[in-house]
Design an enzyme around this catalytic site. Structure first.
Site, PDB file in Angstrom:
ATOM      1  N   ASP A   1      -0.374   4.501   0.736  1.00 13.14           N
ATOM      2  CA  ASP A   1      -0.786   5.585   1.633  1.00 13.14           C
ATOM      3  C   ASP A   1      -0.136   5.403   3.000  1.00 13.14           C
ATOM      4  O   ASP A   1       0.301   4.312   3.350  1.00 13.14           O
ATOM      5  CB  ASP A   1      -2.308   5.660   1.746  1.00 13.14           C
ATOM      6  CG  ASP A   1      -2.961   4.361   2.203  1.00 13.14           C
ATOM      7  OD1 ASP A   1      -2.406   3.278   1.933  1.00 13.14           O
ATOM      8  OD2 ASP A   1      -4.039   4.417   2.824  1.00 13.14           O
TER       9      ASP A   1
ATOM     10  N   HIS B   1       0.839  -1.193   0.000  1.00 20.51           N
ATOM     11  CA  HIS B   1       0.000   0.000   0.000  1.00 20.51           C
ATOM     12  C   HIS B   1       0.874   1.244   0.000  1.00 20.51           C
ATOM     13  O   HIS B   1       1.969   1.265   0.566  1.00 20.51           O
ATOM     14  CB  HIS B   1      -0.990  -0.005   1.173  1.00 20.51           C
ATOM     15  CG  HIS B   1      -0.402   0.172   2.522  1.00 20.51           C
ATOM     16  ND1 HIS B   1      -0.250   1.408   3.111  1.00 20.51           N
ATOM     17  CD2 HIS B   1       0.064  -0.723   3.416  1.00 20.51           C
ATOM     18  CE1 HIS B   1       0.279   1.266   4.310  1.00 20.51           C
ATOM     19  NE2 HIS B   1       0.493  -0.023   4.528  1.00 20.51           N
TER      20      HIS B   1
ATOM     21  N   GLU C   1      -5.495   1.887   2.290  1.00 24.58           N
ATOM     22  CA  GLU C   1      -5.255   0.896   3.330  1.00 24.58           C
ATOM     23  C   GLU C   1      -5.360   1.536   4.710  1.00 24.58           C
ATOM     24  O   GLU C   1      -5.952   0.956   5.626  1.00 24.58           O
ATOM     25  CB  GLU C   1      -3.876   0.241   3.150  1.00 24.58           C
ATOM     26  CG  GLU C   1      -3.620  -0.941   4.054  1.00 24.58           C
ATOM     27  CD  GLU C   1      -3.035  -0.570   5.418  1.00 24.58           C
ATOM     28  OE1 GLU C   1      -3.053  -1.430   6.308  1.00 24.58           O
ATOM     29  OE2 GLU C   1      -2.560   0.576   5.594  1.00 24.58           O
TER      30      GLU C   1
END
Length: 149
Positions: free
Chosen positions: A77, A75, A142
């Site tokens: 983020d 992920h 996420e």
């Protein structure tokens, strides 16, 4: 390739990634998705960007076709910086202290992205895969535990 060369390349990739804000909130991953997409395209991968919610972009990069399919995912983020005075280092820069790397997302999960990008480049340079496909995906949302990644 020597260990020090690999370490320098990985740290360089991580530095590029940490410098790109992708915090939740707001969860905007467009800049980091563009960076990863451009990197993988330059390595010969077929890259597509997917966006269910504006600002949350996901990258899927493929090389090869058919089975087996090996997929790497991370992920893109991060959590917010939080209280800036709680940081001993600049959160937007990678800083190496006593063998540890500091920077926002350096341990979750931008370091994994750096390793995946490095691996993608190495595989492509060696003409891999010779059978099946390898897929790299980098997703947002996420940290929000949301459905858009």
């Amino acid at each position: 390739m020597e260990r020090r060369q690999v370490e320098a390349q990985l740290l360089g990739l991580l530095a590029d990634l940490v410098a790109i804000p992708s915090t939740f909130p707001p969860g905007d991953t467009t800049r980091i998705a563009a960076f990863c997409g451009d990197f993988l395209s330059s390595c010969g991968y077929d890259v597509s960007l997917h966006e269910r919610r504006k600002g949350v972009q996901n990258v899927v990069a493929r090389k090869g076709r058919g089975a087996p399919s090996v997929v790497f995912n991370a992920h893109a983020d991060t959590v917010d910086v939080g209280a800036r005075n709680a940081w001993r280092t600049d959160p937007w820069k990678t800083t190496l202290i006593d063998g540890r790397v500091y920077g926002l997302g350096a341990c979750n999960s931008k370091s994994a992205i750096a390793v995946h990008l490095w691996l993608a480049r190495e595989l492509a340079a060696k003409g891999r895969p010779v059978r099946g496909e390898v897929v790299f995906s980098f997703v947002g949302d996420e940290e929000n535990l949301g459905p858009d990644g």
